[in-house]
Design an enzyme around this catalytic site. Structure first.
Site, short mmCIF file in Angstrom:
data_model
loop_
_atom_site.label_atom_id
_atom_site.label_comp_id
_atom_site.label_asym_id
_atom_site.label_seq_id
_atom_site.Cartn_x
_atom_site.Cartn_y
_atom_site.Cartn_z
N GLU A 94 26.83 -39.03 -68.34
CA GLU A 94 26.13 -40.19 -67.80
C GLU A 94 26.94 -41.45 -68.04
O GLU A 94 27.51 -41.62 -69.12
CB GLU A 94 24.76 -40.37 -68.49
CG GLU A 94 23.79 -39.24 -68.26
CD GLU A 94 22.96 -39.40 -67.00
OE1 GLU A 94 23.14 -40.40 -66.26
OE2 GLU A 94 22.11 -38.52 -66.76
N ASP A 103 23.34 -40.76 -57.50
CA ASP A 103 24.29 -41.25 -58.50
C ASP A 103 25.58 -40.42 -58.50
O ASP A 103 25.56 -39.27 -58.12
CB ASP A 103 23.64 -41.28 -59.89
CG ASP A 103 23.05 -39.95 -60.35
OD1 ASP A 103 22.36 -39.29 -59.55
OD2 ASP A 103 23.26 -39.59 -61.51
#
Length: 190
Positions: free
Chosen positions: A121, A170
């Protein structure tokens, strides 16, 4: 090579802060790590620097802390690691284990990407540029991952949007793939 061997043996990136998440499981017996997935996250949405991402991945997010948290506080997810805006890294799950980052997903003909991937992430959003420190750290982590698990090649580094199209967006248009690819090709691991 010592760092890559350490990663392969322990599943932990050197120099990272360890904050173990309970949200993981064993990889299937015959799975081989062969994919790295880039994600983004910010909590509260669009805000950076707080403890909420770590709390979320460790099932400690206070639902009363922000109206959005009420909708996600009971969700159990994780990633192997988080790269903060300053380039520092928190690791939540050993790379030897199956983190819960991809959800329903496929890469080419391979389904259930959590089984064979590492999820990293970036603290960010789809539309806010990532920092140079994040690109540098991510490139270092990806190179180290490729050294530890040679089945992870540059063409097997994907965005969450690539493995779950229509469901996830994303790391978003703010992620500069050409810049990252050039950085990855130029970077050397000590």
């Amino acid at each position: 090579m010592a760092h890559a061997e350490q990663l392969k043996q322990t599943g932990r990136y050197p120099g990272c802060r360890w904050s173990p998440s309970p949200n993981f499981g064993s990889r299937p017996q015959n799975s081989k790590i062969s994919l790295l997935v880039v994600h983004n996250i910010s909590l509260p949405p669009g805000q950076f620097g707080g403890p909420e991402i770590e709390q979320f991945f460790c099932n400690q997010l206070d639902p009363a802390g922000h109206p959005y948290f009420e909708t996600i506080a009971s969700v159990q997810v994780s990633a192997h690691a988080l790269v903060r805006r300053d380039g520092s890294v928190i690791q939540f799950v050993s790379c030897l284990e199956r983190a819960w980052h991809a959800g329903r997903s496929c890469f080419g003909a391979e389904e259930e990407c959590n089984d064979f991937s590492i999820g990293i992430e970036l603290e960010g959003t789809d539309d806010i540029p990532y920092t140079p420190e994040q690109y540098q750290t991510l490139a270092s982590m990806v190179r180290l991952t490729m050294m530890a698990w040679p089945d992870v090649t540059p063409d097997r580094v994907a965005g969450h949007c690539d493995i779950a199209p229509g469901r996830k967006t994303d790391p978003g248009p703010a992620f500069d793939w050409p810049y990252f690819s050039a950085l990855l090709a130029d970077q050397e691991i000590a």
